[in-house]
Design a protein around this motif. Sequence first.
Motif, PDB file in Angstrom:
ATOM      1  N   ARG A  90      46.902  66.999  31.245  1.00 59.43           N
ATOM      2  CA  ARG A  90      45.724  68.365  30.484  1.00 59.43           C
ATOM      3  C   ARG A  90      45.276  67.293  29.682  1.00 59.43           C
ATOM      4  NH1 ARG A  90      49.218  72.159  28.128  1.00 59.43           N
ATOM      5  NH2 ARG A  90      50.620  72.297  29.554  1.00 59.43           N
ATOM      6  N   ASP A  91      43.895  68.017  28.855  1.00 56.29           N
ATOM      7  CA  ASP A  91      42.961  67.954  28.699  1.00 56.29           C
ATOM      8  C   ASP A  91      43.665  67.365  26.700  1.00 56.29           C
ATOM      9  OD1 ASP A  91      41.128  66.365  27.641  1.00 56.29           O
ATOM     10  OD2 ASP A  91      40.534  68.023  26.400  1.00 56.29           O
ATOM     11  N   GLY A  92      44.269  66.149  26.431  1.00 57.51           N
ATOM     12  CA  GLY A  92      44.684  65.384  25.506  1.00 57.51           C
ATOM     13  C   GLY A  92      45.885  65.027  25.620  1.00 57.51           C
ATOM     14  N   ASP A  93      46.584  65.015  26.660  1.00 58.02           N
ATOM     15  CA  ASP A  93      48.140  64.526  26.782  1.00 58.02           C
ATOM     16  C   ASP A  93      47.601  63.362  26.096  1.00 58.02           C
ATOM     17  OD1 ASP A  93      50.151  63.593  27.840  1.00 58.02           O
ATOM     18  OD2 ASP A  93      50.011  65.053  29.509  1.00 58.02           O
ATOM     19  N   PRO A  94      49.005  62.987  25.252  1.00 58.83           N
ATOM     20  CA  PRO A  94      49.004  61.588  24.936  1.00 58.83           C
ATOM     21  C   PRO A  94      49.903  60.327  25.891  1.00 58.83           C
ATOM     22  CG  PRO A  94      50.811  63.181  23.866  1.00 58.83           C
ATOM     23  CD  PRO A  94      49.975  64.349  25.254  1.00 58.83           C
ATOM     24  N   ALA A  95      49.410  60.981  27.389  1.00 61.01           N
ATOM     25  CA  ALA A  95      50.898  60.188  28.095  1.00 61.01           C
ATOM     26  C   ALA A  95      49.691  59.449  28.864  1.00 61.01           C
ATOM     27  CB  ALA A  95      51.771  60.684  28.586  1.00 61.01           C
ATOM     28  N   LEU A 117      51.357  85.948  28.278  1.00 56.81           N
ATOM     29  CA  LEU A 117      51.580  86.841  26.827  1.00 56.81           C
ATOM     30  C   LEU A 117      52.927  86.756  26.406  1.00 56.81           C
ATOM     31  CD1 LEU A 117      49.189  89.759  26.759  1.00 56.81           C
ATOM     32  CD2 LEU A 117      48.104  87.358  26.436  1.00 56.81           C
ATOM     33  N   GLY A 118      52.656  86.579  25.514  1.00 59.13           N
ATOM     34  CA  GLY A 118      54.325  86.802  24.560  1.00 59.13           C
ATOM     35  C   GLY A 118      54.688  87.589  23.690  1.00 59.13           C
ATOM     36  N   ALA A 119      55.467  87.441  22.274  1.00 64.70           N
ATOM     37  CA  ALA A 119      55.834  88.603  21.631  1.00 64.70           C
ATOM     38  C   ALA A 119      54.294  88.902  21.174  1.00 64.70           C
ATOM     39  CB  ALA A 119      56.898  87.993  20.852  1.00 64.70           C
ATOM     40  N   GLY A 120      54.422  90.018  20.603  1.00 71.78           N
ATOM     41  CA  GLY A 120      53.006  90.235  19.687  1.00 71.78           C
ATOM     42  C   GLY A 120      52.040  90.247  19.815  1.00 71.78           C
ATOM     43  N   GLY A 121      51.901  89.551  21.754  1.00 76.00           N
ATOM     44  CA  GLY A 121      50.241  89.750  22.284  1.00 76.00           C
ATOM     45  C   GLY A 121      49.674  88.087  21.798  1.00 76.00           C
ATOM     46  N   ALA A 122      50.937  87.355  21.297  1.00 76.46           N
ATOM     47  CA  ALA A 122      50.352  85.853  21.511  1.00 76.46           C
ATOM     48  C   ALA A 122      50.394  84.820  22.694  1.00 76.46           C
ATOM     49  CB  ALA A 122      51.193  85.433  20.920  1.00 76.46           C
ATOM     50  N   VAL A 123      48.955  85.024  23.305  1.00 82.79           N
ATOM     51  CA  VAL A 123      48.547  83.467  24.268  1.00 82.79           C
ATOM     52  C   VAL A 123      49.651  82.856  24.269  1.00 82.79           C
ATOM     53  CG1 VAL A 123      47.103  82.972  25.879  1.00 82.79           C
ATOM     54  CG2 VAL A 123      46.803  85.124  24.295  1.00 82.79           C
ATOM     55  N   ILE A 124      50.073  83.026  25.964  1.00 82.29           N
ATOM     56  CA  ILE A 124      51.033  81.706  26.198  1.00 82.29           C
ATOM     57  C   ILE A 124      50.488  80.695  26.896  1.00 82.29           C
ATOM     58  CG2 ILE A 124      53.473  80.328  27.186  1.00 82.29           C
ATOM     59  CD1 ILE A 124      54.397  82.931  25.942  1.00 82.29           C
ATOM     60  N   VAL A 125      50.488  81.453  28.394  1.00 82.36           N
ATOM     61  CA  VAL A 125      49.431  80.284  29.629  1.00 82.36           C
ATOM     62  C   VAL A 125      47.590  81.282  29.416  1.00 82.36           C
ATOM     63  CG1 VAL A 125      49.640  80.231  31.640  1.00 82.36           C
ATOM     64  CG2 VAL A 125      51.464  80.003  30.337  1.00 82.36           C
ATOM     65  N   GLU A 126      46.625  80.143  29.102  1.00 82.89           N
ATOM     66  CA  GLU A 126      45.478  80.437  29.354  1.00 82.89           C
ATOM     67  C   GLU A 126      44.387  79.671  30.488  1.00 82.89           C
ATOM     68  OE1 GLU A 126      43.719  80.830  25.633  1.00 82.89           O
ATOM     69  OE2 GLU A 126      44.783  79.604  24.492  1.00 82.89           O
ATOM     70  N   PRO A 127      43.493  79.754  30.051  1.00 82.28           N
ATOM     71  CA  PRO A 127      42.846  78.665  31.115  1.00 82.28           C
ATOM     72  C   PRO A 127      42.586  77.342  29.801  1.00 82.28           C
ATOM     73  CG  PRO A 127      41.816  80.476  32.047  1.00 82.28           C
ATOM     74  CD  PRO A 127      42.593  80.882  30.164  1.00 82.28           C
ATOM     75  N   ARG A 128      42.681  76.206  30.718  1.00 82.48           N
ATOM     76  CA  ARG A 128      42.833  75.230  29.364  1.00 82.48           C
ATOM     77  C   ARG A 128      42.499  74.347  30.090  1.00 82.48           C
ATOM     78  NH1 ARG A 128      46.476  75.996  24.687  1.00 82.48           N
ATOM     79  NH2 ARG A 128      47.769  78.092  25.893  1.00 82.48           N
ATOM     80  N   THR A 129      41.658  73.180  29.379  1.00 82.36           N
ATOM     81  CA  THR A 129      41.149  71.784  29.885  1.00 82.36           C
ATOM     82  C   THR A 129      41.730  71.073  30.823  1.00 82.36           C
ATOM     83  OG1 THR A 129      39.538  72.187  28.785  1.00 82.36           O
ATOM     84  CG2 THR A 129      38.868  69.867  29.946  1.00 82.36           C
TER      85      THR A 129
END
Length: 645
Positions: free
Chosen positions: A232-237, A167-179
């Motif tokens: 990662r899903d959506g990686d434009p590279a 988590l980051g400041a204010g409880g914002a999710v930074i790292v979470e399960p992503r496709t």
Amino acid sequence: MKFARERVAGWRRSVVCGIALAAVAGSLTACSPEPPGPESATAALAAALTSGDFSEVPFAGGEADVAAATAARTAAYEGLAPWEPAVKVVSTTVEGEEKDTAEVTLGYTWDVNASDADWTYETHARFARDEEDLWHATWSPSLLAPDLVDGEILTVQRLRAERANVLGAGGAVIVEPRTVHRLGIDKTQVAAPEQDAAARTLAGMLGIDPDTYAGSVTAAGEKAFVEAITIRDGDPAYDVRALAALPGVHDVVDTLPLAPSRRFARPILGSVGVATAEIIEKSDGAVVAGDLTGLSGLQRQYDAQLRGLPGLTVTASQPDGVAPRQLFSVDPTPGTPLTTTLDVRLQDAAESVLSTVTPASAVVAIRPSTGEVLAAASGTGGEGMSTATLGQFAPGSTFKVVSALALLRSGLTADSDTTCPATVSVDGRSFTNFPEYPTDKLGTVPLRTAFAYSCNTAFISARDTADQKALIAAAGSLGLDPKATLGFPGFLGDVPGDSDGTDHAASMIGQGRVLASPLGMATVAASVARGATVVPRLVLPAEETATPAPAPAVPLTAAEGATLHELMRGVVAEGGATFLQDVPGEEVAAKTGTAQFGPADNLQNHVWMVAIQGDLAVAVFVDVGEYGSTTAGPLLEQFLVAAQG
């Protein structure tokens, strides 16, 4: 097996009894000594069940039982490695008219994970005393685990716990399960003669070594899936659809704990992946093959907290798995989130500012009132290193904030006169100002002017007023503590203690052997803004503690901070950073910095800027540039504008 003590004790009782009978001849009273107890034998059995060494256990069947017990324990417990039980005698009940049998309860404790949920149970052993007063144990597989019979073994099944988010400041999710997409060659989807070509084609499309990957495909089993890359899903590279359409390529859709983007604080946060052999070996059984663990950065440092505890089920069954019996079970314990102070918006802004910078670079932002690190971005030129928090570079004239504090403590004020010549010589070495230094600011000028225009020669001329010890004390007061405990990998700064002559002169202007990181110089600016020594915080403990950060030997005072802030404001109002006057929001105070490095015939510049705006302190660094104001300055301005939202 030696039980001489029991034999001697029995013999002594017989002698004593005989003497007693002779002494009371004619009496009807007879001697009835207490038989020896089984304590020594039961303790030997408990110790053997713990260690696996049964050589000292007095089994009724002698060496044959020792061999049987050793083999049975090894086979039964092999599937639980590296766990080992701790066994103790819980109770002993001596029975029979002659008190020659005993029922012994043995208590087992298996420390199966880092929680308090130990696996505990009891088994029971039978002992009998022979004519020589020696106690012997009866061997049975049920001594190892409840109701265990010949041939049964114990196995453990693990259920992975849910890995917690970062988590980051204010409880914002930074790292979470992503496709993510795991792309590789599925050997069942391409004929054997074509597998090498398929692997090389995929490797070529991905830009990885074709010989290495093709070799991995060849060496794998005939039905294997050999992963080449995780995207990662959506990686434009990458065009995942086109890659998956190649012969033999299979796209396995999965999830991984990931930050919002590949670049987002990656050197600090680290990565998550399948545990390496080294991690498994060092985990003492907490991590097994196939587990996901942190591989680097905070994900590695706080892996135990994030990964939680797996669910465990221990069963007893025959080696072929027939008739399993559940002996123990515990549910998974999800990981505990790791809370950082990173502000998602400011971190993104810092990453964007550095996106086109080729050399190693960094932007660090701190909230002075709390010490919270709001952004710590490292440019791609650092090749994966956290330049922001671990870089060690000469800070150049940004260090004049430290030197100015040392001079103020020596009795100078912002209006005290200093001498700013075009050049100054120390032990035969000449020091000059930067080439564009204004000639009308040479001569006798107030300290505030020497600071605003960054007059090297003025600070060097005043070197006898502030010795190296004074510089070290001032650096510590402003947060440059080389021994600071931060809770994350980081370096703040270091001022050598044995400098004199030209080395001390260089220290006055942040060169020579003085080192600092972008995090350290942002801490200096934050300390000025707060009017007290700041210790940067990036990771918040899972449980808040009341232990305060150690105070510096000489704390920064509010009055000192105010004067330094005034000096830094002069840099923007009239000196080398007037371009920051039109930054929206509160007034900006700043300091430029340039530090030469490299061989004399090819000198290059580390370039810096530090700034304060309201409750925000920022340091910008570029490994190779022109000057602090011309290379780092525009980056700082971009960030400050972005920070205004």
